[in-house]
Design an enzyme around this catalytic site. Structure first.
Site, mmCIF file in Angstrom:
data_model
loop_
_atom_site.group_PDB
_atom_site.id
_atom_site.type_symbol
_atom_site.label_atom_id
_atom_site.label_comp_id
_atom_site.label_asym_id
_atom_site.label_seq_id
_atom_site.Cartn_x
_atom_site.Cartn_y
_atom_site.Cartn_z
ATOM 1 C CE LYS A 125 -17.786 23.292 -16.620
ATOM 2 N NZ LYS A 125 -17.941 21.892 -16.235
ATOM 3 N N GLY A 126 -12.383 24.561 -19.398
ATOM 4 C CA GLY A 126 -11.953 24.833 -20.762
ATOM 5 C C GLY A 126 -10.961 23.808 -21.267
ATOM 6 C CE LYS A 309 -23.459 19.562 -18.444
ATOM 7 N NZ LYS A 309 -23.530 20.619 -19.478
ATOM 8 C CG LEU A 310 -31.385 15.023 -17.647
ATOM 9 C CD1 LEU A 310 -32.506 14.237 -18.317
ATOM 10 C CD2 LEU A 310 -31.955 16.144 -16.791
ATOM 11 C CB SER A 312 -27.174 8.331 -12.913
ATOM 12 O OG SER A 312 -28.335 8.737 -12.208
ATOM 13 C CG ASP A 337 -13.447 11.047 -10.236
ATOM 14 O OD1 ASP A 337 -14.334 11.875 -9.963
ATOM 15 O OD2 ASP A 337 -12.253 11.338 -10.380
ATOM 16 C CG ASP A 343 -15.792 19.753 -17.885
ATOM 17 O OD1 ASP A 343 -16.716 20.582 -17.861
ATOM 18 O OD2 ASP A 343 -14.890 19.715 -17.020
#
Length: 362
Positions: A125-126, A309-310, A312, A337, A343
């Site tokens: 993630k970083g 973050k939701l 779609s 994907d 991120d």
């Protein structure tokens, strides 16, 4: 692991697909369409001509967009407002992602043939967020760890450097291996991930060098995630807040409850719906519930906004001043994907916020 990971469990990573599947950043800082246009310009899908981008909320267009000879990366840097020596700093994980494509997850005791040969791609993630920020013109420096004795570490750093990330403060751990993630990608586009922490989890007692602390104190914004020990995040966030640097925490990767100490050091916290529910112990099945859960995080004195973050359905920014901003997701006909989408979103939001601060916008 005691069980197979559920579809979508353990967050998203891997920046090649992240840029293609980007969520859009909040429109308060700037128009989300500007960030999407930056990605399209880079891909050659959008002409670099006057009027191709929308005006900012204050009614200004970027005159630089009118210059046909301008490079895509220069245009992105102008859009983010980060033509400034202060860099965005990311402290976080660096992984080698092993991709395995399957038609579906196997059941208990079942053997299932893969759909393709495995692939090894850069991730963590970083590193994902550093690469995305650098590609958006954010002038990004990465602080992290890789293994000193394997070939994966140099390969992952080379990928990050190719994106424009400064990796001079990434250290080589003498005994631990470079972190790895095994990503099981189903034909539906859903992914499940198993993490081998490696060097990401083996930080020294004094986790940040003097040079790293100096970089954090001079940053335009500090971006953190939860795939490294929390004490490292606390050390970095403490240095940032002491220097007046905003701290953005992506909650992805957290397996344990986040401490009040870390949350109090954050300016912005960005979970997805399930992470928000886990953090607060509250349901997040609809937007009213998401807003109510997000507002409980303001009990931690440092937090001024929660960006959820939701998937779609896009994203939502809940401010400590009770303001709520809603941003729909960019619609694509086929989801290939979702790895790295979260991120990329957080990195784009941090770049936009840092650019706004430099331009003197609230």
């Amino acid at each position: 692991k005691m069980r197979s990971p559920l579809p979508g469990e353990r967050g998203e990573r891997n920046y090649p697909s992240a840029l293609a599947a980007a969520y859009l950043a909040g429109r308060r800082v700037w128009s989300a369409a500007v960030l999407m246009a930056a990605l399209l310009v880079a891909a050659g899908a959008l002409p670099l001509v006057a009027g191709a981008l929308p005006a900012s909320p204050r009614g200004h267009r970027l005159s630089a967009i009118a210059a046909p000879a301008m490079s895509s990366r220069s245009a992105m840097a102008a859009m983010s407002g980060l033509q400034n020596p202060r860099q965005l700093v990311v402290v976080g994980s660096i992984n080698a992602d092993v991709y395995l494509e399957v038609p579906r997850l196997p059941g208990p005791g079942e053997t299932l043939a893969a759909s393709a040969d495995p692939r090894v791609l850069p991730g963590g993630k970083g590193a994902n967020q550093a690469a995305a920020a650098a590609l958006l013109g954010g002038g990004c420096q990465m602080i992290g760890q890789v293994g000193a004795s394997d070939t994966l570490g140099p390969e992952m750093l080379a990928h990050a450097q190719a994106c424009g990330v400064d990796t001079s403060l990434v250290t080589r751990h003498p005994t631990a291996t470079t972190g790895q993630a095994y990503i099981i990608l189903q034909s539906s586009g859903e992914n499940s991930i198993i993490i081998v922490g490696g060097a990401n989890q083996q930080w020294p007692e004094m986790p940040l060098s003097e040079a790293a602390l100096e970089a954090v104190s001079r940053a335009s914004c500090l971006l953190l995630q939860c795939e490294i020990p929390e004490r490292v995040n606390v050390a970095a966030a403490t240095a940032a807040r002491a220097a007046g640097v905003p701290v953005v925490l992506d909650v992805g990767g957290a397996e344990e409850e986040l401490s009040a100490e870390l949350l109090a050091l954050c300016t912005c916290v960005s979970p997805n719906e399930s992470e928000l529910a886990r953090m607060t112990g509250m349901p997040t099945d609809d937007e009213k519930q998401v807003i109510a859960a997000a507002r409980t995080l303001f009990k931690h004195a440092g937090i001024s906004e929660v960006v959820v973050k939701l998937g779609s359905r896009g994203s939502m920014r809940v401010g400590s001043n009770a303001e709520v901003l809603r941003q729909i997701a960019f619609e694509v006909p086929t989801v290939v994907d979702t790895t790295g989408a979260g991120d990329c979103f957080t990195a784009a939001y941090a770049v936009a916020c840092a650019g706004a601060i430099i331009r003197g916008i609230s």
